[in-house]
Design an enzyme around this catalytic site. Sequence first.
Site, short mmCIF file in Angstrom:
data_model
loop_
_atom_site.label_atom_id
_atom_site.label_comp_id
_atom_site.label_asym_id
_atom_site.label_seq_id
_atom_site.Cartn_x
_atom_site.Cartn_y
_atom_site.Cartn_z
N LYS A 54 0.84 -1.21 0.00
CA LYS A 54 0.00 0.00 0.00
C LYS A 54 0.87 1.25 0.00
O LYS A 54 0.62 2.21 -0.71
CB LYS A 54 -0.95 -0.03 1.21
CG LYS A 54 -2.05 -1.07 1.04
CD LYS A 54 -2.83 -1.37 2.31
CE LYS A 54 -3.80 -2.53 2.04
NZ LYS A 54 -4.52 -3.02 3.22
N GLN A 98 -5.16 -1.84 9.39
CA GLN A 98 -4.95 -3.16 8.78
C GLN A 98 -5.54 -4.26 9.67
O GLN A 98 -5.26 -4.33 10.86
CB GLN A 98 -3.44 -3.39 8.57
CG GLN A 98 -3.10 -4.67 7.84
CD GLN A 98 -3.60 -4.69 6.39
OE1 GLN A 98 -3.47 -3.72 5.66
NE2 GLN A 98 -4.21 -5.80 6.00
N ASP A 123 -11.48 2.11 3.51
CA ASP A 123 -11.83 0.69 3.42
C ASP A 123 -13.34 0.51 3.24
O ASP A 123 -13.80 -0.59 2.94
CB ASP A 123 -11.38 -0.06 4.68
CG ASP A 123 -10.11 -0.88 4.44
OD1 ASP A 123 -9.82 -1.19 3.27
OD2 ASP A 123 -9.44 -1.22 5.43
#
Length: 288
Positions: A54, A98, A123
């Site tokens: 990322k 995460q 997300d």
Amino acid sequence: MSARILSGKEFATKIKEAAKEDALAFRDEYGFMPGLAVIIIGEDSASQVYVRNKNKACEELGFHSEMIALPADTSKDELLSRIDALNADKKISGILVQLPLPKALQPFEYDVLNRIDPMKDVDGFHPVNVGRLVTGQESLVPCTPAGCVRMLELADIPIDGANAVIIGRSNIVGKPMMSLLLKKSATVTVCHSHTKNLAEICRNADVLVAAIGKPLFVKADMVKPGATVIDVGINRIEPKKLVGDVDYDSVKEVAGAITPVPGGVGLLTIAMLMANTVKAAKLQAGRI
Ligand code: NAD
């Protein structure tokens, strides 16, 4: 005849190019590039690889990026206060925690995800964004299903009126995929571990999405000739061998189009994260 291979690299490149162009236009207007903050807690090695990738994508596109690595024994309050600081930081357009969280924090997963400002929730897991997606409003959408649907569009694979079957009902993939495909006017069936006659239902799919987490689960006799098969699964079967949820070698002989693993959906997910980061910046600027 062998299926058309839907290369994640090809479509991810297109999605990233569009995101970069959008980000540069944003910078010209607002004076800064969109920024992504990723919080990683603990030492999970797969998570560390994902976070590095990322970061790399941010560098490639010239985005501002911050990686916040916290020890596995970080308390819930410490994590929430880190999120509060990022929510208030103007340089940060998108925040991602995460997953999975370390064991001790797992009972608080929803507290953590719900603390992220919905406009920075790249997300797309915050209930505000989930609700907006289900009701068909503009929102930040989970990257994996959003990337798959963008790929179908870029590949000119018809969705309107198609029979779409999704195997898997997770919040991360299956459910948002259902909402996205419904929004695009597919007839959607969602299957899961309690579904009866799974193979028969799958054989009716024009678009079949596998998000199960079981290596090589979808076999050729579950696929309608000419169908598009999207394999979301990532399963490590040997230290250096990854396979999907689809038995690629046999299914590619029946399907019309198929995504490989590796080299398929994983690349789209990261590309879509970049697109979501720019979208978040524009949302905060009142441009969407
Ligand atoms: P999950 O474990 O949350 O959900 C799996 C789903 O599969 C469940 O809804 C379950 O009901 C269903 N299922 C399990 N066994 C089944 C069976 N025998 N028949 C029918 N359905 C069955 O998983 P997830 O988070 O949605 O992830 C699924 C897979 O996708 C995993 O391999 C994961 O690593 C991968 N994944 C990949 C990406 C990417 O970027 N490519 C992103 C997210 C997840």
